[in-house]
Design an enzyme around this catalytic site. Structure first.
Site, short mmCIF file in Angstrom:
data_model
loop_
_atom_site.label_atom_id
_atom_site.label_comp_id
_atom_site.label_asym_id
_atom_site.label_seq_id
_atom_site.Cartn_x
_atom_site.Cartn_y
_atom_site.Cartn_z
N ASP A 59 0.88 -1.17 0.00
CA ASP A 59 0.00 0.00 0.00
C ASP A 59 0.92 1.22 0.00
O ASP A 59 1.61 1.48 1.00
CB ASP A 59 -0.90 -0.03 1.24
CG ASP A 59 -1.83 1.19 1.29
OD1 ASP A 59 -1.54 2.22 0.64
OD2 ASP A 59 -2.85 1.11 2.00
N TYR A 150 -8.09 15.45 -6.25
CA TYR A 150 -7.21 14.83 -7.25
C TYR A 150 -6.31 15.88 -7.90
O TYR A 150 -5.10 15.67 -8.05
CB TYR A 150 -8.10 14.14 -8.28
CG TYR A 150 -7.40 13.36 -9.37
CD1 TYR A 150 -6.72 12.17 -9.09
CD2 TYR A 150 -7.44 13.78 -10.70
CE1 TYR A 150 -6.11 11.44 -10.10
CE2 TYR A 150 -6.84 13.05 -11.72
CZ TYR A 150 -6.18 11.88 -11.41
OH TYR A 150 -5.58 11.15 -12.42
N LYS A 154 -2.27 15.94 -7.80
CA LYS A 154 -1.45 15.86 -9.02
C LYS A 154 -0.63 17.14 -9.22
O LYS A 154 0.50 17.07 -9.70
CB LYS A 154 -2.34 15.59 -10.24
CG LYS A 154 -2.99 14.20 -10.25
CD LYS A 154 -1.96 13.08 -10.38
CE LYS A 154 -2.61 11.74 -10.66
NZ LYS A 154 -1.63 10.64 -10.72
N ILE A 182 -6.95 7.98 -21.05
CA ILE A 182 -6.35 6.70 -21.42
C ILE A 182 -7.36 5.59 -21.10
O ILE A 182 -7.97 5.59 -20.02
CB ILE A 182 -5.05 6.44 -20.61
CG1 ILE A 182 -4.09 7.65 -20.68
CG2 ILE A 182 -4.38 5.15 -21.09
CD1 ILE A 182 -3.60 8.03 -22.06
N THR A 184 -8.51 2.91 -19.58
CA THR A 184 -8.33 1.95 -18.48
C THR A 184 -9.67 1.81 -17.76
O THR A 184 -10.68 2.34 -18.23
CB THR A 184 -7.25 2.44 -17.49
OG1 THR A 184 -7.74 3.63 -16.85
CG2 THR A 184 -5.93 2.74 -18.18
N1 LIG Z 1 -6.61 6.47 -17.22
C1 LIG Z 1 -6.54 7.78 -17.45
O1 LIG Z 1 -7.28 8.33 -18.28
C2 LIG Z 1 -5.54 8.62 -16.71
C3 LIG Z 1 -5.43 9.96 -17.08
C4 LIG Z 1 -4.50 10.77 -16.43
C5 LIG Z 1 -3.71 10.23 -15.44
N2 LIG Z 1 -3.84 8.93 -15.09
C6 LIG Z 1 -2.97 8.44 -14.03
O2 LIG Z 1 -2.38 7.23 -14.46
C7 LIG Z 1 -2.13 6.40 -13.33
C8 LIG Z 1 -2.71 5.02 -13.55
O3 LIG Z 1 -4.08 5.16 -13.87
P1 LIG Z 1 -4.91 3.93 -14.47
O4 LIG Z 1 -6.06 4.52 -15.19
O5 LIG Z 1 -3.99 2.99 -15.16
O6 LIG Z 1 -5.44 3.29 -13.10
P2 LIG Z 1 -6.11 1.85 -12.78
O7 LIG Z 1 -7.27 2.15 -11.88
O8 LIG Z 1 -6.32 1.05 -14.01
O9 LIG Z 1 -4.96 1.14 -11.91
C9 LIG Z 1 -4.54 1.72 -10.71
C10 LIG Z 1 -3.76 0.68 -9.91
O10 LIG Z 1 -3.35 1.30 -8.67
C11 LIG Z 1 -3.56 0.35 -7.63
N3 LIG Z 1 -3.67 1.02 -6.34
C12 LIG Z 1 -4.72 1.75 -5.86
N4 LIG Z 1 -4.46 2.16 -4.61
C13 LIG Z 1 -3.23 1.68 -4.28
C14 LIG Z 1 -2.42 1.76 -3.11
N5 LIG Z 1 -2.83 2.42 -2.00
N6 LIG Z 1 -1.20 1.17 -3.12
C15 LIG Z 1 -0.80 0.47 -4.21
N7 LIG Z 1 -1.52 0.36 -5.35
C16 LIG Z 1 -2.72 0.96 -5.37
C17 LIG Z 1 -4.84 -0.39 -8.04
O11 LIG Z 1 -5.00 -1.62 -7.35
C18 LIG Z 1 -4.60 -0.56 -9.55
O12 LIG Z 1 -3.87 -1.73 -9.82
C19 LIG Z 1 -2.73 7.16 -12.13
O13 LIG Z 1 -1.70 7.88 -11.48
C20 LIG Z 1 -3.72 8.11 -12.76
O14 LIG Z 1 -3.94 9.26 -11.98
C21 LIG Z 1 -4.75 8.12 -15.70
#
Ligand SMILES: NC(=O)c1ccc[n+]([C@@H]2O[C@H](COP(=O)([O-])OP(=O)(O)OC[C@H]3O[C@@H](n4cnc5c(N)ncnc54)[C@H](O)[C@@H]3O)[C@@H](O)[C@H]2O)c1
Length: 244
Positions: A59, A150, A154, A182, A184
């Site tokens: 964590d 958030y 960030k 992205i 996801t």
């Molecule tokens: N997807 C998007 O559109 C997008 C856009 C801008 C920024 N981001 C950033 O990209 C990064 C990844 O995003 P994503 O969409 O791939 O997320 P996701 O939700 O697909 O995956 C996030 C991962 O973080 C893990 N996680 C959550 N809390 C945790 C903790 N306390 N300790 C360890 N692991 C933990 C989750 O279990 C998961 O595996 C993030 O920093 C997000 O802010 C994503």
């Protein structure tokens, strides 16, 4: 390419999404990759599927979990070369609606974790001229209703990246990627219309793929980016250009 042969990489939030794409990318380029995540089942699946990937429950908001991760990686590999600080928490609401616990969670997982990770790994990273890549967001630079916690986390992460670059230069380079939308799980439940709307806010006119962010992260972490530190690299299909 095998830019990371013989190197050890830690990816937080590596069980899915952008983090899992990073695990695959770094492993495909020769690294041993530690997935630091709280979703044990998903992380174990990625570790089983990807050659060179391992899972350590961590964590990222807990200092003791970081100590355990650092101890395991150093005992098993003797070095840590790259930290990808990618895990995050997202809670929506204007401040008067947002429970204090939610605010604290977002700051702890999204911002404080980068400090904790550095505290645990900076000496090891410095010993091998390592590198850190933090995953920020366009919300660090653009303000939308509901994103107070958030966006603050960030935005703070961007400032912390620059600060870490100063603190640990020249041994450790520290950079950030700034993803736009992205594809996801954040978008998995949305209607096709909402996704098309989101995609239409970019110049690329499409959602980004996790692999496209992972490619930029691997670049920043590699020797190809040896003269880049304290920088932010947008991986947003032109989202920020359109919204400036
Ligand atoms: N997807 C998007 O559109 C997008 C856009 C801008 C920024 N981001 C950033 O990209 C990064 C990844 O995003 P994503 O969409 O791939 O997320 P996701 O939700 O697909 O995956 C996030 C991962 O973080 C893990 N996680 C959550 N809390 C945790 C903790 N306390 N300790 C360890 N692991 C933990 C989750 O279990 C998961 O595996 C993030 O920093 C997000 O802010 C994503």
């Amino acid at each position: 390419m095998s830019r990371f042969a013989g190197k050890t990489v830690v990816v937080t939030g590596g069980a899915m999404g952008i983090g899992a794409a990073c695990v695959r990318r770094f492993a495909s380029e020769g690294a041993v990759v530690y997935i630091a995540d709280v979703d044990d089942a998903a992380a174990a699946d990625v570790a089983a599927e990807v050659d060179g990937a391992r899972f350590v429950h961590c964590d990222v908001s807990k200092a003791e979990d970081w100590e355990g991760l650092a101890e395991t990686a150093l005992r098993e590999q003797g070095r840590v070369d790259v930290l990808v600080s990618n895990a995050y928490a997202l809670r929506f609401g204007a401040p008067h609606e947002l429970p204090e616990d939610d605010w604290d969670l977002v700051q702890a997982v999204t911002l404080k974790a980068a400090y904790l990770g550095m505290r645990a790994l900076a000496p090891s990273l410095a010993a091998v001229d390592g590198s850190v890549v933090a995953v920020s967001s366009v919300h660090a630079h653009a303000s939308y209703p509901g994103f107070a916690a958030y966006a603050a986390a960030k935005g703070g992460l961007g400032a912390l990246v620059r600060q870490l670059a100063v603190e640990y230069a020249p041994a450790v380079r520290v950079n950030a990627v700034v993803p736009g939308p992205i594809m996801t799980r954040q978008f998995a439940g949305m209607s096709p219309e909402s996704i098309a709307d989101e995609a239409g806010r970019t110049l690329a006119n499409r959602m980004g793929r996790p692999e496209e962010v992972a490619a930029a992260i691997a670049f920043l972490a590699s020797a190809d980016a040896a003269y880049i530190t304290g920088a932010e690299l947008a991986v947003d299909g032109g989202w920020q250009v359109r919204h400036r």
